[in-house]
Design a protein around this motif. Structure first.
Motif, short mmCIF file in Angstrom:
data_model
loop_
_atom_site.label_atom_id
_atom_site.label_comp_id
_atom_site.label_asym_id
_atom_site.label_seq_id
_atom_site.Cartn_x
_atom_site.Cartn_y
_atom_site.Cartn_z
N LEU A 153 -12.91 -2.01 -3.48
CA LEU A 153 -12.32 -1.88 -2.15
C LEU A 153 -13.30 -1.14 -1.26
N PHE A 154 -13.70 -1.79 -0.18
CA PHE A 154 -14.49 -1.15 0.88
C PHE A 154 -13.51 -0.92 2.02
N VAL A 155 -13.38 0.32 2.46
CA VAL A 155 -12.39 0.61 3.50
C VAL A 155 -12.96 1.60 4.51
N ALA A 156 -12.65 1.35 5.78
CA ALA A 156 -13.04 2.26 6.86
C ALA A 156 -11.80 2.51 7.70
N PHE A 157 -11.57 3.77 8.03
CA PHE A 157 -10.41 4.15 8.83
C PHE A 157 -10.85 4.35 10.27
N GLU A 158 -10.05 3.81 11.21
CA GLU A 158 -10.42 3.89 12.62
C GLU A 158 -9.17 3.87 13.49
N GLY B 246 2.89 8.26 6.06
CA GLY B 246 1.88 7.24 6.35
C GLY B 246 1.00 6.90 5.18
N GLY B 247 0.38 5.77 5.31
CA GLY B 247 -0.56 5.32 4.31
C GLY B 247 -0.80 3.83 4.44
N PHE B 248 -1.58 3.33 3.50
CA PHE B 248 -2.00 1.93 3.53
C PHE B 248 -1.79 1.36 2.14
N ASP B 249 -0.95 0.34 2.03
CA ASP B 249 -0.64 -0.26 0.74
C ASP B 249 -1.38 -1.59 0.61
N PHE B 250 -2.37 -1.61 -0.28
CA PHE B 250 -3.18 -2.81 -0.49
C PHE B 250 -2.60 -3.71 -1.58
N THR B 251 -1.48 -3.32 -2.19
CA THR B 251 -0.88 -4.08 -3.28
C THR B 251 -0.59 -5.53 -2.89
N PRO B 252 0.07 -5.79 -1.76
CA PRO B 252 0.33 -7.20 -1.41
C PRO B 252 -0.95 -8.02 -1.22
N VAL B 253 -1.99 -7.37 -0.72
CA VAL B 253 -3.27 -8.07 -0.53
C VAL B 253 -3.86 -8.46 -1.88
N ILE B 254 -3.87 -7.52 -2.81
CA ILE B 254 -4.44 -7.78 -4.14
C ILE B 254 -3.59 -8.79 -4.91
#
Length: 113
Positions: free
Chosen positions: A26-31, A66-74
């Motif tokens: 996972l490459f991730v950048a927060f903005e 808050g947060g970011f859930d990548f489970t559905p993407v994977i």
């Protein structure tokens, strides 16, 4: 396919849920949502022995829930036999009293093999 709402998921390793995968990168950048700056990516590597938890908490102190859930993407990548995807996720949290949504976004690239 594993049900992302299944509470037993948190006790499972990547190899148990996705036997065909060796690792997930996972490459991730927060903005900020209106930022003109180039994203600065961080790299996170999940191996087959890691727990299959793909949620990253929001880094803002004022963000609640808050947060970011990548489970559905994977899950979608595995289901569709995709090896690479990219996109953006919005933070799921709210600021302060809860009236304003957190505007932090995660721009991501995911590679599975």
């Amino acid at each position: 396919m594993i049900d992302p709402d299944d509470s037993s998921r948190t006790d499972s390793t990547i190899s148990a849920l996705y036997p065909e995968l060796r690792r997930i990168i996972l490459f991730v950048a927060f903005e900020e949502s209106d930022s003109e700056l180039e994203p600065n990516y961080q790299q996170i590597i999940f191996t087959a022995d890691n727990e299959a938890i793909f949620r990253i908490d929001c880094s803002r102190d004022a963000c609640v829930g808050g947060g970011f859930d990548f489970t559905p993407v994977i899950d979608g990548m595995v289901r569709n036999k995709e090896s690479r995807v990219h996109g953006k996720l919005a933070c799921e949290g709210a600021l302060g009293s809860g009236r304003d949504r957190c505007s932090l976004q995660a721009e991501y690239r995911i590679i599975v093999d």
